[in-house]
Design a protein around this motif. Sequence first.
Motif, short mmCIF file in Angstrom:
data_model
loop_
_atom_site.label_atom_id
_atom_site.label_comp_id
_atom_site.label_asym_id
_atom_site.label_seq_id
_atom_site.Cartn_x
_atom_site.Cartn_y
_atom_site.Cartn_z
N SER A 395 -4.85 3.59 0.38
CA SER A 395 -4.38 3.57 1.77
C SER A 395 -3.15 4.45 1.91
O SER A 395 -2.15 4.25 1.21
N SER A 396 -3.19 5.41 2.83
CA SER A 396 -2.03 6.28 3.05
C SER A 396 -0.82 5.48 3.52
O SER A 396 0.32 5.81 3.18
N ARG A 397 -1.04 4.44 4.31
CA ARG A 397 0.07 3.63 4.78
C ARG A 397 0.77 2.91 3.63
O ARG A 397 2.01 2.88 3.55
N VAL A 398 -0.02 2.35 2.71
CA VAL A 398 0.56 1.67 1.55
C VAL A 398 1.22 2.69 0.61
O VAL A 398 2.29 2.43 0.04
N THR A 439 -2.78 -4.92 4.00
CA THR A 439 -3.75 -5.66 4.82
C THR A 439 -5.13 -5.58 4.18
O THR A 439 -5.35 -4.88 3.19
N GLU A 440 -6.06 -6.31 4.79
CA GLU A 440 -7.44 -6.28 4.28
C GLU A 440 -8.04 -4.88 4.44
O GLU A 440 -8.81 -4.42 3.60
N GLU A 441 -7.66 -4.20 5.52
CA GLU A 441 -8.14 -2.83 5.75
C GLU A 441 -7.59 -1.89 4.67
O GLU A 441 -8.31 -1.02 4.17
N ASP A 442 -6.31 -2.05 4.32
CA ASP A 442 -5.73 -1.25 3.24
C ASP A 442 -6.49 -1.48 1.93
O ASP A 442 -6.78 -0.53 1.18
N HIS A 443 -6.80 -2.73 1.67
CA HIS A 443 -7.53 -3.08 0.44
C HIS A 443 -8.91 -2.42 0.43
O HIS A 443 -9.32 -1.86 -0.61
N ARG A 487 -8.35 -9.93 -4.42
CA ARG A 487 -8.47 -8.47 -4.23
C ARG A 487 -8.56 -7.75 -5.58
O ARG A 487 -9.31 -6.78 -5.73
N LEU A 488 -7.79 -8.23 -6.55
CA LEU A 488 -7.83 -7.62 -7.88
C LEU A 488 -9.22 -7.75 -8.48
O LEU A 488 -9.77 -6.78 -9.04
N GLU A 489 -9.81 -8.94 -8.37
CA GLU A 489 -11.17 -9.14 -8.91
C GLU A 489 -12.18 -8.24 -8.23
O GLU A 489 -13.09 -7.69 -8.87
#
Length: 543
Positions: A395-398, A439-443, A487-489
């Motif tokens: 994610s560019s934001r992250v 966020t979930e979108e970033d993930h 998220r890691l999994e």
Amino acid sequence: MHHLQCIFQVQRSLRCGSLASGSWLLLRTCRTHSSFPSTARPSPEGQQEDGARKDFSSRLATGPTFEHFLRSASVPQEKLLSPEVEDPPPYLTVDELLGRQRKVYLETYGCQMNVNDTEIAWSILQKNGYLRTNNLQEADVILLITCSIREKAEQTIWNRLHQLKVLKTKRLRSQVPLRIGILGCMAERLKEEILKKEKMVDILAGPDAYRDLPRLLAIAESGQQAANVLLSLDETYADVMPVQTSPSATSAFVSIMRGCDNMCSYCIVPFTRGRERSRPVASILEEVRKLSEQGLKEVTLLGQNVNSFRDNSEVQFNSAAVSTNLSRGFSANYKIKQGGLRFAHLLDQVSRIDPEMRIRFTSPHPKDFPDEVLQLIHERDNICKQIHLPAQSGSSRVLDAMRRGYSREAYVELIHHIRESIPGVSLSSDFIAGFCGETEEDHLQTVSLLQEVQYNMGFLFAYSMRQKTRAYHRLKDDVPEEVKLRRLEELITVFREEATKANKTSVGCTQLVLVEGITSASSQTLKGHVLCRTTLKDSSTYC
């Protein structure tokens, strides 16, 4: 004339005469009343003054010159340090700095830099008379080389200290007292907490204080705790030849630079390892030559930001005309430096030492992959066609919050450029799940990056906030732990699926493998690493 009268006469002369004549009178007075044997001097006073002047001149001529001080000041401190036992501080004797055959047990945690640090620490202790043991029970000194990159790494050390506390309390009084030391990044980050919380820890040494280990251990012998966690702006241990901890090793790590200036918001490395500084090229080449002569088949060039290497040790290398080329679309968090011998030059020189020795490097930053580095990797047969390219997020934001200096689009463009420049290259990466504000979108964008690139290898972790970092002071660790782990999994699952697809392209190929041992005594199955599509002369590597 009595001594007091002489001094009075000198003082009066200083008031009445010139400064120069007063100085010579003072010198003559001191010589007249000194305890050194002298012959009768019936000569006139002028002859005495001439003799004093000649004696002063002769001593001045044999002393150090101004050039001597200039020359001494220009020599880097590392070169001044002798590999032998140093002159002890006033409170210690030379004998107290010696190991006197005491046995050291070294236990390494964390990254490849810590493996190399272990070899450096052992080299210093070995020269001071310590012996090495692989048997914990017979050790007189136990040193843990530690990691602070994540909380889990530090918790491993706390648990280990509790185990060692039992060993220390059971030590027989007839034996030499057991000394325990914490070395490396955890010593640097948690110095006060360790000394207060764990009284059984005798010494602390930060990554730049390994030369001080003999002194710290000598102080510990008196029953006191000793610590040195000072960070250095120039310490690279360039004059310390690491001692291989495994005599049967086929590969070795060679540290070429220390510290990091990138200041990514999540990273503790600049605070535990200090600012970037690089070893002189000549010292690196000498170490690689010795490893080649010892028969090693592979070296890995190490650094926290290995491809930002810059040797400024010689004035002629520091021309501002030598520009710094970053990867296209990338920026740095610090003022761009100029001059010095860069990573492409070093990589070129190292690869020429032994065409049969393969060369790797880690860990790089994506911003420091100019075309000259990529071209060299492509052209030179013994440089492994494998690049570690830490993305951290899709994610560019992250990425902006992480202060990585690039967007997702710039990173993907670099991936395409590398694959065009080095056909068949193997890629690996690092990823962090659940960074501040993710966020979930970033993930999902990170998931899609894994699917798009199809890395051959990956290192994935849940975010662990570290004190002192920019994220600790300016961001909020607001992703719940259970969400991080979920998220890691998901990232690990997707990575494995895509890596399987990427690695299946090698099925049916013949690869040259460096055999590093056997998997177990029972199976007798050989284990090793492929050459990553590197072709050595006279080999039959093909696909």
